[in-house]
Design a protein around this motif. Sequence first.
Motif, PDB file in Angstrom:
ATOM      1  N   ILE A 198       0.846  -1.192   0.000  1.00  0.00           N
ATOM      2  CA  ILE A 198       0.000   0.000   0.000  1.00  0.00           C
ATOM      3  C   ILE A 198       0.884   1.246   0.000  1.00  0.00           C
ATOM      4  CG2 ILE A 198      -1.671   1.363   1.318  1.00  0.00           C
ATOM      5  CD1 ILE A 198      -2.878  -1.078  -0.026  1.00  0.00           C
TER       6      ILE A 198
ATOM      7  N   THR B  52      -5.418  -0.610   7.986  1.00  0.00           N
ATOM      8  CA  THR B  52      -6.096  -0.746   6.694  1.00  0.00           C
ATOM      9  C   THR B  52      -5.261  -1.573   5.726  1.00  0.00           C
ATOM     10  OG1 THR B  52      -7.231   1.378   6.986  1.00  0.00           O
ATOM     11  CG2 THR B  52      -7.027   0.536   4.734  1.00  0.00           C
TER      12      THR B  52
ATOM     13  N   ALA C 205      -6.224  -5.191   4.105  1.00  0.00           N
ATOM     14  CA  ALA C 205      -6.274  -5.347   2.650  1.00  0.00           C
ATOM     15  C   ALA C 205      -5.436  -6.521   2.167  1.00  0.00           C
ATOM     16  CB  ALA C 205      -5.797  -4.066   1.977  1.00  0.00           C
TER      17      ALA C 205
ATOM     18  N   ALA D 121     -13.361  -2.806  -7.065  1.00  0.00           N
ATOM     19  CA  ALA D 121     -12.559  -3.834  -6.406  1.00  0.00           C
ATOM     20  C   ALA D 121     -12.173  -4.919  -7.399  1.00  0.00           C
ATOM     21  CB  ALA D 121     -13.340  -4.432  -5.237  1.00  0.00           C
TER      22      ALA D 121
ATOM     23  N   LEU E 257     -10.343  -1.677  -0.589  1.00  0.00           N
ATOM     24  CA  LEU E 257      -9.229  -2.380   0.042  1.00  0.00           C
ATOM     25  C   LEU E 257      -9.719  -3.559   0.871  1.00  0.00           C
ATOM     26  CD1 LEU E 257      -7.027   0.648   1.125  1.00  0.00           C
ATOM     27  CD2 LEU E 257      -6.625  -0.917  -0.772  1.00  0.00           C
ATOM     28  N   GLN E 258     -10.810  -3.378   1.567  1.00  0.00           N
ATOM     29  CA  GLN E 258     -11.358  -4.466   2.377  1.00  0.00           C
ATOM     30  C   GLN E 258     -11.833  -5.619   1.502  1.00  0.00           C
ATOM     31  OE1 GLN E 258     -14.295  -2.318   4.638  1.00  0.00           O
ATOM     32  NE2 GLN E 258     -12.834  -1.638   6.186  1.00  0.00           N
TER      33      GLN E 258
ATOM     34  N   GLY F  34      -8.840  -7.529   0.485  1.00  0.00           N
ATOM     35  CA  GLY F  34      -8.359  -8.286   1.643  1.00  0.00           C
ATOM     36  C   GLY F  34      -9.168  -9.538   1.903  1.00  0.00           C
TER      37      GLY F  34
END
Length: 423
Positions: free
Chosen positions: A17, A64, A68, A255, A292-293, A296
């Motif tokens: 990141i 974060t 991710a 995403a 990002l989630q 992840g």
Amino acid sequence: MTYEERMKWFNEARFGIYIHFGLYSLLGRGEWTMYSERIPAPEYAKLADSFLPAPGCAKEWAETARAAGAKYMVLTTRHHEGFCLFDSKYSDFTSAKLGCKRDIVREYVEAARAAGLKVGLYYSLLDWRFPGYFEPEKYPESKQALVQQAFDQVRELMTNYGQIDLLEYDGAWDARYQFRRPEWAKFWNSAELNAMVRELQPQIIINDRSGTDEDIETPEQVVRAGQQRMTESCMCIGDSCAWGYTRFNPNWKSAEQLLQYLIQAAQLGGNYLLNIGPCPDGSIRNEELERLQAVGRWLKDNEEAIRNSQSCDLIGASQPGIIDLNLQGPWTRKDNVGYWCIFRWPGKVATAVKVATPVKKVTLLATGREYPFVWDKNNGKLTISGLPALPPDPLASVIKVEFDGIPRRMEEADLSSWINYQN
């Protein structure tokens, strides 16, 4: 330490990141605002009094990044505007002396390590406040001061914050962009600069943006294979012109798009460095968090296809310049195991062609469930049956294929042979 030893963790990581944060974040128009709007240095410097990121913002960045599925981070310690996010003896234009009066780099380094992430630092060589950058022959003393500042501040960054895993330079180019990389390296005395860095941090990985080749190439907004060294593809979630916080940024990548770029980078044996531009208070906006989630969550079940991946020459959708197509998605590889990362789910039957290596076993990576298959050794067609009608994963479903050797692409002596082929 050898190149292979230095690069080991980086190859395993595949995903990091990027964080662009500085005075430009207050303006909300991207990190080039001072230059693109020709804001005089004294006027721009007044922003520093309003630079008040919330306590704990660095911890939010690190949490974060970990959520991710990233394994490292890179923070802009000082961008082209010249404002340092660290305490420097060689500048009064810093977050430690103005505004919040805090060493943001120290907070970031400590937060990243606490989250189990490798630590990367970005440093811009150029500084728009120095006339000698724009007109080195007209202002030779300013030019020399600029180069000296780079040496002094890079030394501080490599000395005052413990082990630094990655150093990403930027801004080595000349103001008129008339010269080539060797001239850039000569301007900044980059060979000597990087020798100093490696003496202070023997294990460090350095990018190629000081004008010398070093360890990695860092192209922007594109995923490609390295030309000389391993590639780390750097990309924004929003518009390509806005790394720093941009208040109105309508072109958010989905995403699904971000994950496809990550898989493409892994397919080529490279890394993906995905950027976020925190708000003026250091918080991360929801549009970035949500994406990002989602990445992840996918990595929790499928990271085996990404970490420490190797280049795979089976037909994949992300290989430009090749007439063969596989519309479902690309392959990554680890030794004798291939990972077919399917973006466009074909339904109950999936077919790959020109597979030269015998197949031993086929499973869905996320669940381990085994599926029947037929591999034709004569034409290289692999047919997998019994699959779910609908995609098992909404972003990308990964079929794990165990081969009897490194998976290779079959060559066709007669490109028309498939037309009338019979088993």
